[in-house]
Write an enzyme that holds these catalytic residues in place. Structure first.
Site, short mmCIF file in Angstrom:
data_model
loop_
_atom_site.label_atom_id
_atom_site.label_comp_id
_atom_site.label_asym_id
_atom_site.label_seq_id
_atom_site.Cartn_x
_atom_site.Cartn_y
_atom_site.Cartn_z
N LYS A 113 114.90 -91.39 26.40
CA LYS A 113 115.59 -90.20 26.51
C LYS A 113 115.33 -89.93 28.12
CE LYS A 113 117.08 -87.90 22.50
NZ LYS A 113 117.00 -86.75 21.59
N LYS A 195 122.73 -99.54 17.38
CA LYS A 195 123.27 -98.50 16.48
C LYS A 195 124.33 -97.86 16.86
CE LYS A 195 121.00 -93.99 15.11
NZ LYS A 195 120.05 -93.16 15.14
N LYS A 198 127.06 -91.71 19.03
CA LYS A 198 128.23 -90.77 19.46
C LYS A 198 128.51 -90.94 20.97
CE LYS A 198 125.84 -86.99 20.72
NZ LYS A 198 126.15 -85.83 21.72
#
Ligand code: TRP
Length: 330
Positions: A113, A195, A198
Site C-alpha cells: 500500500k 487476486k 476492484k
C-alpha cells in the site's frame, strides 16, 4: 457445548467484486448458523486511503445493503459499523503501545500500500494491523474467516495477544485464521495469477456485483484459458481454468474433483457457459434484493443501531478488563 465465536470484517471501499462475494460474504452467510458470529463493516480502516466524505458514507451503506441482500441475518449474527463502537479506537491505541515498529514494517500489505499510495503514507496505514487486531481481540474470537492475503494480519494479532497475556495474565483468546476452501481466493479473469481486485486496470479482469448479466457473460467468455482443452485443476499450468473451477465450485458447493468430473467431456466453451450461468444465478437475485434494501433506510438504520448495541456490550467489557489490567483508574 457453547458455539465457537467468529469475528470478521470487510472494508467498505466501494465496488465489490465476485471475489469479495465468494471469498468473504458468501462464507459469512454459511457460518452464521454454526457459530456465534460478529461481523463488522470496517469503516475506520478505509480512512487510511483518501476519499471524499459523501463517497465514504455511500460505500458504508452500500456494503451493509449487499451483506443483507446476500443473506447475512441480523437475527443470527451481530452486524454493525466499526466506528459505532468506540472501543475499537480505544483498543487500537492501547495495543499500539504493545506493538513494535519492526513488526509493523514487515507487513506485506503495508509495503504494497505504501508503494501504491506513495503520496500518502500516513501513520494509519502503518498501524492498520493494530486496529484490526483490536477488532478481533475485543470479541475474544476463536476463529477469523479471512482471505489468504490477511493471514499475516492474523499472525500479528496472535503475537500481540500472546504478548499481552504474558504480561497481564489470560485476557485475550488467541484467534485462529479460518481460511475457507475454494472461495478464499478468486483470481482475475484476464490475469489469473493475481487476486481479482476492484482496482484492476485490465478490462474484463474483474466481475463486479453491479455488472449486468450481459457484462458477466461477456467477461467469462473472454476469460483466459490454455490450449489443453481439458477442464482440469492445475494452478501452476492452468491458472485460468483452475480459477473458473474454483468459482463454479464455490457457487455450487462442489469440490474441484466434482467439478472436473461434471465437465469431463465438456469443451471450454460449454464449461464457460455453465460458469457464467452460475455466476449470473447468484448475482442477479442479489442485485434485486439490494435494490429493495438500499431504499429502506429505516430498516438499515435499525439493523446497524441494534447491531452496535449488541457489539458494544461485549467490546466494552473487554475494554474495561484491559484498562484495569494495565493499571488505569476505572
Ligand atoms: N483488513 C481486512 C481486509 O482488508 C478487513 C478487516 C478489518 C478485518 N478488521 C478485520 C478482517 C478483522 C478480519 C478481522 O480484508
Amino acid at each position: 457445548m457453547e458455539k465457537k465465536s467468529i469475528f470478521s470484517a470487510i472494508q467498505a471501499t466501494g465496488k465489490l467484486t465476485l471475489g469479495n462475494y465468494l471469498g468473504a460474504i458468501h462464507n459469512w452467510v454459511k457460518l452464521q448458523d454454526e457459530f456465534a458470529c460478529t461481523y463488522a463493516i470496517a469503516d475506520l480502516h478505509t480512512l487510511t486511503v483518501r476519499n471524499n466524505p459523501e463517497t465514504i458514507r455511500q460505500n458504508i451503506m452500500d456494503l451493509l445493503a449487499v451483506l443483507l441482500a446476500a443473506g447475512v441475518d441480523p437475527n443470527k449474527a451481530t452486524i454493525f459499523i466499526q466506528s459505532h463502537v468506540a472501543a475499537h479506537s480505544q483498543m487500537a491505541w492501547v495495543l499500539n503501545c504493545y506493538t513494535y515498529m519492526g513488526e509493523l514494517s514487515r507487513m506485506t500489505q503495508f509495503k504494497d500500500k505504501s508503494a501504491k499510495h506513495a503520496d500518502n503514507i500516513n501513520a494509519g496505514l502503518f498501524t492498520y494491523p493494530v486496529l484490526m487486531a483490536g477488532d478481533i481481540l475485543l470479541y475474544k474470537a476463536d476463529l477469523v474467516p479471512v482471505g489468504e492475503d490477511q493471514r499475516q494480519h492474523i499472525e500479528i494479532t496472535r503475537d500481540i495477544a500472546e504478548r499481552f497475556n504474558k504480561l497481564y495474565g489470560e485476557t485475550f483468546v488467541i484467534p485462529e485464521p479460518y481460511i475457507l476452501g475454494v472461495g478464499a481466493r478468486v483470481m482475475g479473469l484476464q490475469n489469473p495469477t493475481s487476486k481479482m481486485s476492484k482496482s484492476s486496470t485490465i478490462p474484463n479482469d474483474s466481475i463486479y456485483l453491479t455488472d449486468t448479466k450481459d457484462e458477466i457473460v461477456k467477461k467469462i467468455k473472454k476469460a483466459v484459458t490454455d490450449s489443453e482443452g481439458i477442464v482440469r485443476y492445475d494452478v501452476e499450468n492452468k491458472p485460468g481454468i483452475s480459477n473458473l473451477i474454483s468459482i463454479y465450485g464455490a457457487i455450487q458447493n462442489k469440490t474441484k474433483e466434482e467439478v472436473e468430473k461434471e465437465f469431463e467431456n465438456a469443451n471450454y466453451g460449454s464449461f464457460k457457459n455453465a460458469v457464467a450461468e452460475a455466476v449470473v444465478g447468484v448475482i442477479e437475485p442479489l442485485q434485486q434484493k439490494y435494490q429493495e434494501i438500499i431504499k429502506d433506510t429505516t430498516y438499515m438504520e435499525k439493523v446497524y443501531r441494534e447491531g452496535a448495541k449488541k457489539a458494544e456490550v461485549i467490546a466494552n467489557e473487554t475494554m474495561r478488563e484491559v484498562y484495569e489490567k494495565i493499571g488505569l483508574v476505572l
